[in-house]
Scaffold this motif. Structure first.
Motif, PDB file in Angstrom:
ATOM      1  N   ILE A   1      -8.756   5.405  -2.978  1.00 29.56           N
ATOM      2  CA  ILE A   1      -8.435   3.985  -2.754  1.00 29.56           C
ATOM      3  C   ILE A   1      -9.593   3.318  -2.021  1.00 29.56           C
ATOM      4  O   ILE A   1     -10.101   3.848  -1.030  1.00 29.56           O
ATOM      5  CB  ILE A   1      -7.145   3.816  -1.925  1.00 29.56           C
TER       6      ILE A   1
ATOM      7  N   LEU B   1       0.615   7.720  -6.459  1.00 30.48           N
ATOM      8  CA  LEU B   1      -0.720   8.260  -6.752  1.00 30.48           C
ATOM      9  C   LEU B   1      -0.761   9.755  -6.499  1.00 30.48           C
ATOM     10  O   LEU B   1      -0.006  10.283  -5.684  1.00 30.48           O
ATOM     11  CB  LEU B   1      -1.765   7.570  -5.868  1.00 30.48           C
TER      12      LEU B   1
ATOM     13  N   ILE C   1       0.845  -1.203   0.000  1.00 34.41           N
ATOM     14  CA  ILE C   1       0.000   0.000   0.000  1.00 34.41           C
ATOM     15  C   ILE C   1       0.878   1.251   0.000  1.00 34.41           C
ATOM     16  O   ILE C   1       0.602   2.230  -0.696  1.00 34.41           O
ATOM     17  CB  ILE C   1      -0.965  -0.019   1.205  1.00 34.41           C
TER      18      ILE C   1
ATOM     19  N   LEU D   1      -5.263   9.209  -4.105  1.00 35.13           N
ATOM     20  CA  LEU D   1      -5.081   8.632  -2.766  1.00 35.13           C
ATOM     21  C   LEU D   1      -6.396   8.555  -2.007  1.00 35.13           C
ATOM     22  O   LEU D   1      -6.649   7.590  -1.274  1.00 35.13           O
ATOM     23  CB  LEU D   1      -4.097   9.489  -1.966  1.00 35.13           C
TER      24      LEU D   1
ATOM     25  N   SER E   1       0.760   3.963  -2.874  1.00 39.51           N
ATOM     26  CA  SER E   1       0.372   5.335  -2.518  1.00 39.51           C
ATOM     27  C   SER E   1       1.404   6.352  -2.991  1.00 39.51           C
ATOM     28  O   SER E   1       1.050   7.474  -3.382  1.00 39.51           O
ATOM     29  CB  SER E   1       0.196   5.452  -0.998  1.00 39.51           C
TER      30      SER E   1
END
Ligand SMILES: [Zn+2]
Length: 192
Positions: free
Chosen positions: A189, A181, A174, A186, A178
């Motif tokens: 998600i 992104l 993750i 973000l 992240s």
């Protein structure tokens, strides 16, 4: 199991195609690799029957991209928006970081039918819609390269090697996702 030859890699590089955009189609007929490539946003198939000029890189419609390089110019995977997803197999203890142009659940359904990586228990942990999702998928793979776990497995009777499996915990995956992104993505998600 098919491998990209040095000549193939040179050809792909010359046309700005990442090796990760290539799909190992060995053992699959055109009607079988087309939907899989579409689902994964893959652009070039290798491990295919050579064309009459002896080339062995085809697009998902089965056309030789070396005989008709104009077909490379459109539908570049890295430009596409789509879903990035993280899935986990409890059996393998590995994370799959993937791209799906339109339906990650269908992608995982197929992965579990195929026994992707040697597992039939893939479950999605997180999905996010992102711009340039193909390029971001490659970036996430590179961020997690220390954890890359290649697994040979059998699909339709043919051995292939999975390239998007990682031996890390979900939090690390993750975190890597992240990092690539945008702030807006973000917030989008979806965790399961
Ligand atoms: Zn050709």
């Amino acid at each position: 199991m098919a491998r990209l030859t040095k000549a193939h890699l040179r050809y792909l590089k010359h046309h700005g195609i990442e090796p990760e955009e290539a799909f190992d189609a060995s053992g699959l007929k055109r009607a079988e690799y087309r939907p899989r490539m579409k689902a994964e946003g893959k652009f070039v198939a290798y491990g295919v029957t050579p064309c009459h000029n002896g080339h062995a890189l085809r697009n998902r419609y089965g056309n030789c991209i070396q005989c008709s390089p104009a077909s490379i110019a459109f539908a570049r995977r890295s430009e596409l928006s789509g879903y990035l997803y993280l899935a986990r197999s409890s059996g393998l203890g590995l994370i799959k970081v993937g791209f799906s142009s339109d339906d990650p659940d269908n992608r995982i359904y197929i992965a579990n039918l195929d026994g992707y990586g040697g597992a039939w228990d893939w479950q999605i942990c997180a999905t996010v819609w992102a711009d340039h999702a193909g390029a971001k998928e490659i970036a996430v793979h590179q961020s997690l390269s220390d954890f890359r776990a290649e697994r040979a497995w059998i699909r339709n009777g043919t051995a292939i090697v999975s390239k998007e499996l990682f031996d890390c915990d979900l939090a690390a995956a993750i975190g890597a996702l992240s990092a690539h992104l945008t702030a807006k993505e973000l917030q989008m998600i979806e965790y399961r």
